[in-house]
Motif scaffolding. Sequence first.
Motif, short mmCIF file in Angstrom:
data_model
loop_
_atom_site.label_atom_id
_atom_site.label_comp_id
_atom_site.label_asym_id
_atom_site.label_seq_id
_atom_site.Cartn_x
_atom_site.Cartn_y
_atom_site.Cartn_z
N SER A 64 29.83 -23.85 -67.37
CA SER A 64 29.58 -23.94 -68.81
C SER A 64 29.19 -25.36 -69.22
O SER A 64 29.22 -26.29 -68.41
N SER A 65 28.87 -25.51 -70.49
CA SER A 65 28.43 -26.81 -70.99
C SER A 65 29.55 -27.85 -70.98
O SER A 65 29.29 -29.04 -70.92
N ASN A 66 30.81 -27.40 -71.00
CA ASN A 66 31.92 -28.35 -70.92
C ASN A 66 32.48 -28.43 -69.50
O ASN A 66 33.64 -28.77 -69.29
N ASP A 67 31.64 -28.12 -68.51
CA ASP A 67 31.93 -28.24 -67.08
C ASP A 67 33.13 -27.41 -66.62
O ASP A 67 33.92 -27.85 -65.79
N LYS A 68 33.24 -26.21 -67.14
CA LYS A 68 34.28 -25.28 -66.67
C LYS A 68 33.60 -24.22 -65.81
O LYS A 68 32.46 -23.84 -66.04
N TYR A 69 34.33 -23.76 -64.79
CA TYR A 69 33.79 -22.81 -63.82
C TYR A 69 34.32 -21.41 -64.13
O TYR A 69 35.50 -21.23 -64.42
N TYR A 70 33.43 -20.42 -64.04
CA TYR A 70 33.80 -19.03 -64.29
C TYR A 70 33.30 -18.16 -63.14
O TYR A 70 32.12 -18.18 -62.81
N ILE A 71 34.23 -17.41 -62.54
CA ILE A 71 33.89 -16.45 -61.49
C ILE A 71 34.34 -15.08 -62.00
O ILE A 71 35.51 -14.89 -62.32
N ASP A 72 33.42 -14.15 -62.09
CA ASP A 72 33.66 -12.80 -62.62
C ASP A 72 34.29 -12.85 -64.02
O ASP A 72 35.19 -12.09 -64.34
N GLY A 102 22.50 -25.37 -69.80
CA GLY A 102 21.58 -26.51 -69.85
C GLY A 102 22.25 -27.84 -70.10
O GLY A 102 21.71 -28.89 -69.78
N ASN A 103 23.48 -27.81 -70.63
CA ASN A 103 24.19 -29.06 -70.94
C ASN A 103 25.28 -29.41 -69.94
O ASN A 103 26.03 -30.36 -70.15
N SER A 104 25.43 -28.64 -68.87
CA SER A 104 26.44 -28.97 -67.87
C SER A 104 26.00 -30.21 -67.08
O SER A 104 24.81 -30.47 -66.93
N THR A 105 26.97 -30.94 -66.59
CA THR A 105 26.66 -32.21 -65.91
C THR A 105 26.29 -31.97 -64.45
O THR A 105 26.70 -30.98 -63.84
N HIS A 106 25.55 -32.91 -63.93
CA HIS A 106 25.14 -32.86 -62.53
C HIS A 106 26.35 -32.94 -61.61
O HIS A 106 26.42 -32.27 -60.58
N GLY A 107 27.34 -33.74 -61.99
CA GLY A 107 28.55 -33.90 -61.17
C GLY A 107 29.31 -32.60 -60.99
O GLY A 107 29.83 -32.32 -59.91
N ALA A 108 29.39 -31.79 -62.04
CA ALA A 108 30.10 -30.51 -61.95
C ALA A 108 29.39 -29.55 -61.00
O ALA A 108 30.04 -28.84 -60.22
N ILE A 109 28.08 -29.56 -61.04
CA ILE A 109 27.31 -28.66 -60.16
C ILE A 109 27.41 -29.12 -58.71
O ILE A 109 27.59 -28.31 -57.80
#
Length: 129
Positions: A64-72, A102-109
Amino acid sequence: MDRERKTFNEINITPLTDIFLVLLIIMMVIAPLLDQQGLNLTVPENVAEEQVKKDTKILTVNVSSNDKYYIDGSEVSADNLENTLKSQVANFPDGMMIETDGNSTHGAIVKLMDSARNVGVKSISVSEI
């Protein structure tokens, strides 16, 4: 009066030495930069979405845009990300799709990609939603 001209028989190598020292310094600065490795990415082909969903088993992770991860649809903390991926990898042998805001950071990815590689994911695709 007979003037004798002295001939100059020696070559001055000081400017040549200066040039070589400058080239040596340039090479010493550039050489460590040549060892850096990048990511090998391939551009995916356009394939119908129905075909992909029927034929393959791909784990989809949303960032997400605030760098949170979602699985299912459920949120996974950054600390627990690698353990969660490890438990999911066996069910999805064809790889992982990272869908990013589009607003998530490169570091999170990159953190997600590193965690996936650590648990044995061989194929990773990235998509912006």
